[in-house]
Write a protein that holds these residues in place. Structure first.
Motif, PDB file in Angstrom:
ATOM      1  N   ARG A 147      40.903  57.147  46.195  1.00 32.94           N
ATOM      2  CA  ARG A 147      41.353  56.147  45.847  1.00 32.94           C
ATOM      3  C   ARG A 147      41.814  55.864  44.189  1.00 32.94           C
ATOM      4  N   SER A 148      42.300  54.949  43.848  1.00 32.21           N
ATOM      5  CA  SER A 148      42.547  54.841  42.473  1.00 32.21           C
ATOM      6  C   SER A 148      42.310  53.304  41.882  1.00 32.21           C
ATOM      7  N   VAL A 149      42.155  53.224  40.335  1.00 29.43           N
ATOM      8  CA  VAL A 149      42.047  51.868  39.883  1.00 29.43           C
ATOM      9  C   VAL A 149      43.020  51.963  38.778  1.00 29.43           C
ATOM     10  N   HIS A 150      43.934  50.905  38.561  1.00 34.12           N
ATOM     11  CA  HIS A 150      44.888  50.849  37.774  1.00 34.12           C
ATOM     12  C   HIS A 150      44.785  49.540  36.839  1.00 34.12           C
ATOM     13  N   LEU A 151      44.300  49.854  35.343  1.00 32.35           N
ATOM     14  CA  LEU A 151      44.163  48.903  34.643  1.00 32.35           C
ATOM     15  C   LEU A 151      45.359  48.660  33.619  1.00 32.35           C
ATOM     16  N   SER A 152      46.008  47.634  33.820  1.00 36.22           N
ATOM     17  CA  SER A 152      47.403  47.564  33.229  1.00 36.22           C
ATOM     18  C   SER A 152      47.632  45.995  32.758  1.00 36.22           C
ATOM     19  N   VAL A 199      36.098  49.049  33.044  1.00 36.72           N
ATOM     20  CA  VAL A 199      36.248  49.256  34.603  1.00 36.72           C
ATOM     21  C   VAL A 199      35.508  50.278  35.222  1.00 36.72           C
ATOM     22  N   LEU A 200      34.848  51.337  34.421  1.00 38.25           N
ATOM     23  CA  LEU A 200      33.997  52.136  34.967  1.00 38.25           C
ATOM     24  C   LEU A 200      32.691  51.513  35.504  1.00 38.25           C
ATOM     25  N   SER A 201      32.297  50.459  34.639  1.00 38.75           N
ATOM     26  CA  SER A 201      30.932  49.748  35.045  1.00 38.75           C
ATOM     27  C   SER A 201      31.112  49.231  36.106  1.00 38.75           C
ATOM     28  N   ALA A 258      41.448  40.642  32.540  1.00 38.16           N
ATOM     29  CA  ALA A 258      40.293  39.756  32.918  1.00 38.16           C
ATOM     30  C   ALA A 258      39.538  40.092  34.272  1.00 38.16           C
ATOM     31  N   ASP A 259      39.970  40.682  35.051  1.00 38.37           N
ATOM     32  CA  ASP A 259      39.364  41.200  36.067  1.00 38.37           C
ATOM     33  C   ASP A 259      38.282  42.068  35.796  1.00 38.37           C
ATOM     34  N   ALA A 260      38.363  43.075  34.728  1.00 37.32           N
ATOM     35  CA  ALA A 260      37.233  43.793  34.316  1.00 37.32           C
ATOM     36  C   ALA A 260      36.551  43.090  33.230  1.00 37.32           C
ATOM     37  N   PRO A 310      44.045  53.516  48.905  1.00 38.99           N
ATOM     38  CA  PRO A 310      44.021  52.294  48.413  1.00 38.99           C
ATOM     39  C   PRO A 310      44.306  52.455  46.599  1.00 38.99           C
ATOM     40  N   LEU A 311      44.767  51.420  45.938  1.00 37.44           N
ATOM     41  CA  LEU A 311      45.107  51.371  44.605  1.00 37.44           C
ATOM     42  C   LEU A 311      44.669  49.875  44.102  1.00 37.44           C
ATOM     43  N   ASP A 312      43.584  49.739  43.208  1.00 36.04           N
ATOM     44  CA  ASP A 312      43.274  48.506  42.728  1.00 36.04           C
ATOM     45  C   ASP A 312      43.853  48.345  41.418  1.00 36.04           C
ATOM     46  N   ALA A 313      44.477  47.171  41.505  1.00 38.89           N
ATOM     47  CA  ALA A 313      45.366  46.864  40.252  1.00 38.89           C
ATOM     48  C   ALA A 313      44.489  45.849  39.355  1.00 38.89           C
TER      49      ALA A 313
END
Ligand SMILES: Cc1cc2nc3c(=O)[nH]c(=O)nc-3n(C[C@H](O)[C@H](O)[C@H](O)COP(=O)(O)OP(=O)(O)OC[C@H]3O[C@@H](n4cnc5c(N)ncnc54)[C@H](O)[C@@H]3O)c2cc1C
Length: 264
Positions: free
Chosen positions: A83-88, A107-109, A208-210, A201-204
Protein backbone atom coordinates in the motif's frame (compact mmCIF):
# COMPACT_ATOMS: atom_id res chain seq x y z
CA UNK A 1 8.35 -6.71 10.30
CA UNK A 2 7.02 -3.57 8.67
CA UNK A 3 9.10 -1.86 5.99
CA UNK A 4 8.47 1.67 4.76
CA UNK A 5 10.12 2.70 1.50
CA UNK A 6 10.52 6.38 0.65
CA UNK A 7 9.88 7.11 -3.01
CA UNK A 8 9.88 10.32 -4.98
CA UNK A 9 8.51 11.50 -8.29
CA UNK A 10 11.21 13.26 -10.32
CA UNK A 11 11.46 14.78 -13.80
CA UNK A 12 12.13 12.07 -16.36
CA UNK A 13 15.86 11.53 -17.04
CA UNK A 14 15.38 12.74 -20.64
CA UNK A 15 14.08 16.14 -19.47
CA UNK A 16 16.73 18.89 -19.20
CA UNK A 17 17.05 20.06 -15.58
CA UNK A 18 16.33 23.75 -15.12
CA UNK A 19 15.82 26.10 -12.19
CA UNK A 20 12.85 28.41 -12.45
CA UNK A 21 14.52 31.83 -11.83
CA UNK A 22 11.25 33.32 -10.50
CA UNK A 23 10.75 30.75 -7.73
CA UNK A 24 14.33 29.51 -7.26
CA UNK A 25 12.90 25.98 -7.44
CA UNK A 26 13.51 23.23 -9.90
CA UNK A 27 11.24 23.41 -12.92
CA UNK A 28 9.25 20.21 -12.55
CA UNK A 29 7.11 20.67 -15.63
CA UNK A 30 7.14 17.92 -18.26
CA UNK A 31 7.35 14.15 -18.05
CA UNK A 32 7.91 12.70 -14.59
CA UNK A 33 8.79 9.26 -13.33
CA UNK A 34 9.59 7.32 -10.18
CA UNK A 35 13.11 8.23 -9.04
CA UNK A 36 15.16 5.33 -10.49
CA UNK A 37 17.30 5.08 -7.32
CA UNK A 38 14.15 4.29 -5.31
CA UNK A 39 13.46 1.17 -7.36
CA UNK A 40 16.55 -0.35 -5.67
CA UNK A 41 15.03 0.39 -2.25
CA UNK A 42 11.74 -1.30 -3.21
CA UNK A 43 13.65 -4.28 -4.60
CA UNK A 44 15.66 -4.51 -1.35
CA UNK A 45 12.39 -4.61 0.61
CA UNK A 46 11.07 -7.35 -1.68
CA UNK A 47 14.23 -9.39 -1.23
CA UNK A 48 13.92 -9.15 2.58
CA UNK A 49 10.34 -10.46 2.23
CA UNK A 50 11.27 -13.23 -0.18
CA UNK A 51 14.43 -14.18 1.77
CA UNK A 52 12.22 -15.79 4.40
CA UNK A 53 14.56 -15.05 7.35
CA UNK A 54 12.05 -12.68 8.91
CA UNK A 55 8.36 -12.35 8.22
CA UNK A 56 7.52 -9.10 6.44
CA UNK A 57 3.93 -8.15 7.23
CA UNK A 58 3.81 -5.04 5.11
CA UNK A 59 5.79 -2.96 2.65
CA UNK A 60 4.51 0.62 2.53
CA UNK A 61 5.59 3.18 -0.08
CA UNK A 62 5.65 6.76 1.24
CA UNK A 63 5.99 9.98 -0.71
CA UNK A 64 5.69 13.70 -0.23
CA UNK A 65 4.83 15.57 -3.39
CA UNK A 66 2.10 17.16 -5.52
CA UNK A 67 -0.96 15.29 -6.82
CA UNK A 68 0.99 13.83 -9.76
CA UNK A 69 3.24 11.96 -7.30
CA UNK A 70 0.44 9.37 -7.07
CA UNK A 71 1.90 7.86 -10.24
CA UNK A 72 5.20 7.21 -8.48
CA UNK A 73 3.25 5.44 -5.73
CA UNK A 74 1.39 3.30 -8.28
CA UNK A 75 4.74 2.31 -9.79
CA UNK A 76 6.09 1.47 -6.31
CA UNK A 77 3.05 -0.71 -5.64
CA UNK A 78 3.41 -2.44 -9.02
CA UNK A 79 6.98 -3.27 -7.98
CA UNK A 80 5.79 -4.93 -4.79
CA UNK A 81 4.65 -2.47 -2.10
CA UNK A 82 1.38 -3.51 -0.43
CA UNK A 83 0.00 0.00 0.00
CA UNK A 84 1.08 3.61 -0.13
CA UNK A 85 0.91 6.91 1.71
CA UNK A 86 0.83 10.25 -0.10
CA UNK A 87 1.60 13.42 1.85
CA UNK A 88 0.43 16.36 -0.24
CA UNK A 89 -0.44 19.88 0.84
CA UNK A 90 0.03 23.35 -0.67
CA UNK A 91 1.84 24.31 2.53
CA UNK A 92 4.66 21.90 1.62
CA UNK A 93 5.63 23.63 -1.66
CA UNK A 94 9.12 25.10 -1.45
CA UNK A 95 10.31 22.80 1.36
CA UNK A 96 14.08 22.37 1.49
CA UNK A 97 15.89 19.21 2.65
CA UNK A 98 15.43 19.90 6.37
CA UNK A 99 11.71 20.64 5.97
CA UNK A 100 11.18 17.64 3.65
CA UNK A 101 12.98 15.33 6.08
CA UNK A 102 10.92 16.64 9.01
CA UNK A 103 7.63 16.15 7.14
CA UNK A 104 8.55 12.64 5.96
CA UNK A 105 9.63 11.68 9.48
CA UNK A 106 6.23 12.80 10.82
CA UNK A 107 4.47 10.52 8.32
CA UNK A 108 6.83 7.65 9.09
CA UNK A 109 6.29 7.97 12.84
CA UNK A 110 2.55 7.31 12.29
CA UNK A 111 3.53 4.04 10.62
CA UNK A 112 6.04 2.83 13.26
CA UNK A 113 8.19 0.90 10.77
CA UNK A 114 10.90 -1.55 11.78
CA UNK A 115 12.91 -0.58 8.74
CA UNK A 116 12.91 2.52 6.54
CA UNK A 117 14.53 2.11 3.13
CA UNK A 118 15.29 4.85 0.64
CA UNK A 119 17.36 5.51 -2.44
CA UNK A 120 20.89 6.91 -2.26
CA UNK A 121 19.86 10.12 -4.03
CA UNK A 122 17.05 11.68 -5.93
CA UNK A 123 17.58 12.16 -9.63
CA UNK A 124 16.59 15.85 -9.41
CA UNK A 125 17.80 17.38 -6.13
CA UNK A 126 20.68 14.90 -5.64
CA UNK A 127 21.19 16.02 -2.03
CA UNK A 128 21.94 12.47 -0.72
CA UNK A 129 20.79 13.65 2.72
CA UNK A 130 17.14 12.80 3.33
CA UNK A 131 18.02 9.50 5.03
CA UNK A 132 20.13 11.22 7.67
CA UNK A 133 17.54 13.96 8.31
CA UNK A 134 14.70 11.45 8.63
CA UNK A 135 16.76 9.19 10.93
CA UNK A 136 17.63 12.14 13.16
CA UNK A 137 13.96 13.06 13.64
CA UNK A 138 12.98 9.43 14.24
CA UNK A 139 15.97 8.94 16.60
CA UNK A 140 16.96 5.84 14.65
CA UNK A 141 20.42 4.71 13.55
CA UNK A 142 21.16 5.26 9.89
CA UNK A 143 23.50 3.94 7.21
CA UNK A 144 24.11 5.23 3.70
CA UNK A 145 25.41 3.60 0.50
CA UNK A 146 24.41 0.11 1.64
CA UNK A 147 25.13 -2.46 -1.08
CA UNK A 148 24.42 -5.66 0.86
CA UNK A 149 21.89 -6.26 3.58
CA UNK A 150 21.52 -9.47 5.61
CA UNK A 151 18.54 -9.37 7.88
CA UNK A 152 18.20 -11.17 11.23
CA UNK A 153 15.56 -10.94 13.93
CA UNK A 154 15.86 -7.35 15.26
CA UNK A 155 19.03 -6.43 13.39
CA UNK A 156 20.76 -6.07 10.04
CA UNK A 157 24.30 -6.78 8.87
CA UNK A 158 25.08 -4.27 6.15
CA UNK A 159 27.95 -3.79 3.79
CA UNK A 160 28.41 -0.20 2.76
CA UNK A 161 30.49 1.26 0.01
CA UNK A 162 33.05 3.75 1.29
CA UNK A 163 35.73 5.79 -0.48
CA UNK A 164 38.47 3.46 0.79
CA UNK A 165 36.66 0.11 0.41
CA UNK A 166 33.76 -1.55 2.18
CA UNK A 167 32.48 -1.33 5.77
CA UNK A 168 30.58 -4.17 7.41
CA UNK A 169 28.26 -2.77 10.05
CA UNK A 170 25.77 -4.46 12.37
CA UNK A 171 22.81 -2.23 13.08
CA UNK A 172 19.85 -2.67 15.41
CA UNK A 173 16.32 -2.19 14.14
CA UNK A 174 14.42 0.07 13.80
CA UNK A 175 16.80 1.80 11.40
CA UNK A 176 16.93 3.99 8.30
CA UNK A 177 18.96 2.56 5.44
CA UNK A 178 19.74 4.33 2.20
CA UNK A 179 20.73 1.80 -0.42
CA UNK A 180 23.33 2.24 -3.14
CA UNK A 181 22.35 1.38 -6.71
CA UNK A 182 24.81 -1.54 -6.68
CA UNK A 183 22.68 -3.41 -4.11
CA UNK A 184 20.46 -5.19 -6.62
CA UNK A 185 18.94 -5.29 -10.08
CA UNK A 186 15.34 -4.04 -9.71
CA UNK A 187 12.69 -6.28 -11.24
CA UNK A 188 10.23 -5.14 -13.91
CA UNK A 189 6.59 -5.00 -12.85
CA UNK A 190 4.28 -7.59 -14.38
CA UNK A 191 1.35 -6.41 -16.48
CA UNK A 192 -1.00 -7.79 -13.83
CA UNK A 193 0.79 -5.78 -11.11
CA UNK A 194 0.63 -2.60 -13.20
CA UNK A 195 -3.09 -3.10 -13.80
CA UNK A 196 -3.75 -3.87 -10.13
CA UNK A 197 -1.68 -1.02 -8.66
CA UNK A 198 -4.48 1.55 -8.65
CA UNK A 199 -6.67 -0.78 -6.58
CA UNK A 200 -4.19 -1.08 -3.71
CA UNK A 201 -4.88 1.08 -0.62
CA UNK A 202 -3.55 4.64 -0.82
CA UNK A 203 -3.69 6.90 2.22
CA UNK A 204 -3.81 10.59 1.24
CA UNK A 205 -2.63 12.91 4.00
CA UNK A 206 -2.51 16.67 4.43
CA UNK A 207 -0.10 18.21 6.94
CA UNK A 208 -2.68 18.34 9.75
CA UNK A 209 -3.27 14.56 9.43
CA UNK A 210 0.39 13.94 10.14
CA UNK A 211 0.64 16.52 12.92
CA UNK A 212 3.08 18.58 10.83
CA UNK A 213 3.58 22.15 12.03
CA UNK A 214 2.90 24.48 9.09
CA UNK A 215 5.67 26.91 10.02
CA UNK A 216 8.30 24.15 9.80
CA UNK A 217 7.62 23.30 6.16
CA UNK A 218 7.25 25.10 2.83
CA UNK A 219 9.14 28.22 1.94
CA UNK A 220 8.55 29.80 5.35
CA UNK A 221 9.92 26.77 7.19
CA UNK A 222 12.98 26.36 4.96
CA UNK A 223 16.36 27.77 5.84
CA UNK A 224 17.89 27.42 2.37
CA UNK A 225 17.80 30.71 0.53
CA UNK A 226 18.48 30.49 -3.18
CA UNK A 227 20.64 33.20 -4.73
CA UNK A 228 20.92 34.18 -8.37
CA UNK A 229 20.93 31.46 -11.02
CA UNK A 230 22.67 31.50 -14.33
CA UNK A 231 22.85 28.89 -17.05
CA UNK A 232 26.21 27.12 -17.51
CA UNK A 233 28.30 28.51 -20.39
CA UNK A 234 27.43 27.10 -23.79
CA UNK A 235 29.88 24.46 -24.99
CA UNK A 236 32.01 25.54 -27.94
CA UNK A 237 31.46 23.68 -31.18
CA UNK A 238 34.79 21.75 -31.03
CA UNK A 239 37.28 21.26 -33.86
CA UNK A 240 36.53 18.94 -36.73
CA UNK A 241 39.52 17.68 -38.71
CA UNK A 242 38.63 16.22 -42.10
CA UNK A 243 40.73 13.13 -42.81
CA UNK A 244 41.95 13.66 -46.35
CA UNK A 245 45.57 12.63 -45.79
CA UNK A 246 46.19 10.43 -42.71
CA UNK A 247 49.74 11.74 -42.05
CA UNK A 248 48.45 15.28 -42.23
CA UNK A 249 45.53 14.40 -39.93
CA UNK A 250 47.83 12.82 -37.32
CA UNK A 251 50.05 15.91 -37.41
CA UNK A 252 47.05 18.18 -36.90
CA UNK A 253 45.80 16.10 -33.94
CA UNK A 254 49.24 16.04 -32.30
CA UNK A 255 49.61 19.81 -32.81
CA UNK A 256 46.11 20.35 -31.32
CA UNK A 257 46.98 18.24 -28.23
CA UNK A 258 50.42 19.84 -27.88
CA UNK A 259 48.94 23.34 -27.97
CA UNK A 260 46.79 22.42 -24.96
CA UNK A 261 49.76 20.85 -23.15
CA UNK A 262 48.04 17.45 -23.20
CA UNK A 263 51.17 15.60 -24.37
CA UNK A 264 54.08 14.88 -22.03
C1 LIG B 1 14.62 26.22 -1.55
C2 LIG B 1 14.12 24.90 -2.01
C3 LIG B 1 12.80 24.78 -2.45
C4 LIG B 1 12.32 23.54 -2.88
N1 LIG B 1 11.03 23.43 -3.30
C5 LIG B 1 10.53 22.24 -3.70
C6 LIG B 1 9.18 22.10 -4.14
O1 LIG B 1 8.43 23.06 -4.17
N2 LIG B 1 8.74 20.87 -4.54
C7 LIG B 1 9.58 19.77 -4.50
O2 LIG B 1 9.15 18.66 -4.87
N3 LIG B 1 10.84 19.87 -4.08
C8 LIG B 1 11.34 21.08 -3.69
N4 LIG B 1 12.62 21.20 -3.28
C9 LIG B 1 13.43 20.01 -3.29
C10 LIG B 1 13.10 19.21 -2.06
O3 LIG B 1 13.35 19.93 -0.93
C11 LIG B 1 13.95 17.99 -2.16
O4 LIG B 1 13.21 17.00 -2.78
C12 LIG B 1 14.33 17.53 -0.78
O5 LIG B 1 15.13 18.54 -0.25
C13 LIG B 1 15.06 16.23 -0.84
O6 LIG B 1 16.25 16.41 -1.50
P1 LIG B 1 16.64 15.40 -2.61
O7 LIG B 1 15.45 15.16 -3.44
O8 LIG B 1 17.87 15.90 -3.26
O9 LIG B 1 16.88 14.10 -1.71
P2 LIG B 1 18.04 13.06 -1.60
O10 LIG B 1 18.56 13.16 -0.21
O11 LIG B 1 18.99 13.12 -2.76
O12 LIG B 1 17.11 11.78 -1.76
C14 LIG B 1 17.42 10.54 -1.18
C15 LIG B 1 16.19 9.70 -1.13
O13 LIG B 1 15.26 10.32 -0.26
C16 LIG B 1 13.94 9.98 -0.66
N5 LIG B 1 13.19 11.23 -0.89
C17 LIG B 1 13.67 12.45 -1.22
N6 LIG B 1 12.65 13.33 -1.33
C18 LIG B 1 11.51 12.64 -1.09
C19 LIG B 1 10.13 12.98 -1.07
N7 LIG B 1 9.68 14.21 -1.32
N8 LIG B 1 9.24 11.99 -0.77
C20 LIG B 1 9.66 10.72 -0.50
N9 LIG B 1 10.95 10.34 -0.52
C21 LIG B 1 11.85 11.29 -0.80
C22 LIG B 1 14.07 9.14 -1.94
O14 LIG B 1 14.07 7.78 -1.57
C23 LIG B 1 15.46 9.50 -2.45
O15 LIG B 1 16.02 8.46 -3.20
C24 LIG B 1 13.16 22.41 -2.86
C25 LIG B 1 14.48 22.54 -2.42
C26 LIG B 1 14.96 23.77 -2.00
C27 LIG B 1 16.38 23.86 -1.53
Amino acid sequence: MKICVLVKEVPDAAVEKRINPQTGRMDRAGERALNPYDTHAIEAAMQVREGGVVEVDEIVAVTMGPSTAVRALHKAVSLGADRSVHLSDDALAGSDVAATGYALAKVLSRESPDLVLLGQQSDDGECYTIGAVVADHLMMPSLTQVIKMDVAEGSLRCERQAEYGYDTVDIKLPAVISVGDAINEPRYPSLKAIMGAKKKPLDALAIADADIEADRVGEAGSKVVCGAFKAPPEKSGGTIIEDEDTNDTVEKIVAWLDERKLLS
